[in-house]
Each structure stands twice: as structure tokens, then as C-alpha cells.
Design an enzyme around this catalytic site. Structure first.
Site, PDB file in Angstrom:
ATOM      1  N   ASP A  19       0.871  -1.170   0.000  1.00 17.17           N
ATOM      2  CA  ASP A  19       0.000   0.000   0.000  1.00 17.17           C
ATOM      3  C   ASP A  19       0.915   1.230   0.000  1.00 17.17           C
ATOM      4  OD1 ASP A  19      -2.390   1.613   0.479  1.00 17.17           O
ATOM      5  OD2 ASP A  19      -1.606   1.830   2.512  1.00 17.17           O
ATOM      6  N   ASP A  21      -0.132   5.175   0.989  1.00 15.03           N
ATOM      7  CA  ASP A  21      -0.347   6.121   2.087  1.00 15.03           C
ATOM      8  C   ASP A  21      -0.430   5.408   3.424  1.00 15.03           C
ATOM      9  OD1 ASP A  21      -0.464   8.726   0.869  1.00 15.03           O
ATOM     10  OD2 ASP A  21      -2.303   8.072  -0.117  1.00 15.03           O
ATOM     11  N   THR A 110      -2.397   1.048  -4.649  1.00 15.78           N
ATOM     12  CA  THR A 110      -2.987   2.145  -3.889  1.00 15.78           C
ATOM     13  C   THR A 110      -4.410   2.461  -4.329  1.00 15.78           C
ATOM     14  OG1 THR A 110      -2.760   4.519  -3.374  1.00 15.78           O
ATOM     15  CG2 THR A 110      -1.903   3.779  -5.492  1.00 15.78           C
ATOM     16  N   SER A 111      -5.177   3.049  -3.435  1.00 16.33           N
ATOM     17  CA  SER A 111      -6.536   3.486  -3.751  1.00 16.33           C
ATOM     18  C   SER A 111      -6.557   4.856  -4.415  1.00 16.33           C
ATOM     19  CB  SER A 111      -7.391   3.517  -2.473  1.00 16.33           C
ATOM     20  OG  SER A 111      -7.547   2.220  -1.958  1.00 16.33           O
ATOM     21  N   ASP A 167      -1.827  -0.657   5.961  1.00 17.75           N
ATOM     22  CA  ASP A 167      -2.071   0.019   7.235  1.00 17.75           C
ATOM     23  C   ASP A 167      -3.552   0.281   7.471  1.00 17.75           C
ATOM     24  OD1 ASP A 167      -2.251   3.528   6.968  1.00 17.75           O
ATOM     25  OD2 ASP A 167      -2.331   2.142   5.278  1.00 17.75           O
TER      26      ASP A 167
END
Length: 226
Positions: A19, A21, A110-111, A167
Site C-alpha cells: 500500500d 499512504d 494504492t486506492s 495500514d
């Protein structure tokens, strides 16, 4: 909670899917500023407005505005976020860990949208890896399995042979659904709230050894082998 060295004893992985962020970089301040600004423009109190970090922006917007306003609202938060990368920083341990990994053995999943992901990666000083999976690449984002399945596919490996470092609950759920092993780090959520195979305060507590066959073995920060 198990450390990586204990949880992954006797195991190796073909790749690590990170991931972004809260895992590799911290953009929490920029994210919160951007969404507070957006909230004020769309009728919410920016002082009390909160979002669930790790969830795609479109998913958040769809819950907050009328269907006919979704496209304009998504475009607006993208515009705001792209204009604000102040304070985006690399997290401890990331530089050394990424330097220890062959390019073909890791990816960022990542989103964020593609443009926003690249902007934040570059703002943090990370070299953009060959494989970056973003919200623009999938039809169903985290917590659906598609992002990590796609990340593994682009690396040419099986998701069940991948370790995901995350996270956020949505990302960990996505990784589990994809069949990946999971390592939770302390970023945007407390470790106690994260369901994962292993937990670490951050990537400064993790080391990766590349074996002779190219697979990856996880150790702890002191180099103790799993």
C-alpha cells in the site's frame, strides 16, 4: 500480535505488494486538508468532517453526495488533492527496504488515482516502480480483491505467493480476499484494530533477504531470520 519473523517462519514470497499512504509515505495531513476543503464546499462542517483512510475516493463520495453529483464531486476532490502535496514525506525504513528489493519483486497498490499516486510518490522522493496499481486500473477497489490480484498478475506471480503490507482495514481485507499473506503496519490505524498475519510498528522494523532463487525471506530489524 506476531512479528513478521515469527509469523512467516519457514516461508518465502515471490513478491511484496505495498500500500502507499500510511505504509510507504505519510500524506495524512495533505489528505485531511484536502477533504476538509472539499467537505466545506459540499455542505459538511470541515471542522468535524472525517474520512476512512485507505478507501477509494469514489467510494467515499458515493456515500456522501446525491448520485447526480458524484462525477463532479469526484473530479473536485481529485483537483484539490493534486494541488496539495505539502508535507508528504517518506516513512522511516522505507528507503532501505525498497533498495533491498529487485524491481520485479515489488509493486505499489494504492486506492489513489494514477495521477495522484505519482504526484505523492515523487513528492516523497521514491523512485516510481515499474508496477503501480491505482484506482484507475480496477473496477472494484479495496476491500475487493481486484487491486492485489492485478498487482500480482502484472508482476507475473501468483497472489498466494505475495506478501501485502498495509495500514488500513479495507486494504487488509482486499489482500486476504486475494489470497495474499498480510503484514499490518502502524499508519492511519492502530495496530490493535488491524487483522493481519503479522504486525510491525513500521518498515524500519522489517528486513527482507533475497534468496539465491530470487524469492524473498522476511526477517526482523536485527536480521534474525524467520
Amino acid at each position: 500480535m506476531l512479528t513478521p519473523a515469527t509469523a512467516f517462519e519457514g516461508r518465502t514470497f515471490d513478491a511484496i505488494l505495498f500500500d502507499m499512504d500510511g505504509t510507504l509515505i505519510s500524506s495524512i495531513a495533505a489528505v485531511d486538508r484536502s477533504w476538509a476543503r472539499w467537505a466545506g464546499e459540499y455542505g459538511y462542517d470541515p471542522e468535524t468532517f472525517r474520512i476512512s483512510h485507505g478507501t477509494p475516493a469514489r467510494s467515499l463520495v458515493e456515500e456522501l453526495v446525491a448520485p447526480e453529483r458524484v462525477e463532479e464531486a469526484v473530479a473536485r476532490i481529485m483537483e484539490i488533492e493534486l494541488s496539495d502535496t505539502t508535507g508528504v514525506e517518506l516513512l522511516a525504513g522505507v528507503t532501505d527496504l525498497l533498495a533491498s528489493l529487485p524491481a520485479e519483486r515489488h509493486a505499489i497498490v494504492t486506492s489513489c488515482t494514477h495521477d495522484l499516486a505519482i504526484a505523492r510518490i515523487e513528492a516523497a522522493g521514491i523512485t516510481v516502480p515499474p508496477v503501480v496499481v491505482t484506482a484507475d486500473d480496477v473496477t472494484r477497489g479495496k476491500p475487493a480483491p481486484e487491486p492485489f490480484v492485478l498487482g500480482a498478475r502484472r508482476l507475473g506471480v501468483d497472489p498466494v505467493r505475495c506478501l501485502v503490507v498495509e495500514d488500513a482495514p479495507a486494504g487488509l481485507a482486499s489482500a486476504r480476499a486475494a489470497g495474499c499473506a498480510t503484514l499490518a503496519v502502524d499508519g492511519t490505524h492502530d495496530l490493535a484494530d488491524l487483522d493481519a498475519d503479522a504486525h510491525a510498528a513500521g518498515l524500519a522494523d522489517v528486513r527482507v533477504v533475497v534468496e539465491a532463487d530470487g524469492t524473498l525471506r522476511i526477517t526482523d530489524a536485527t536480521g534474525r531470520a524467520a
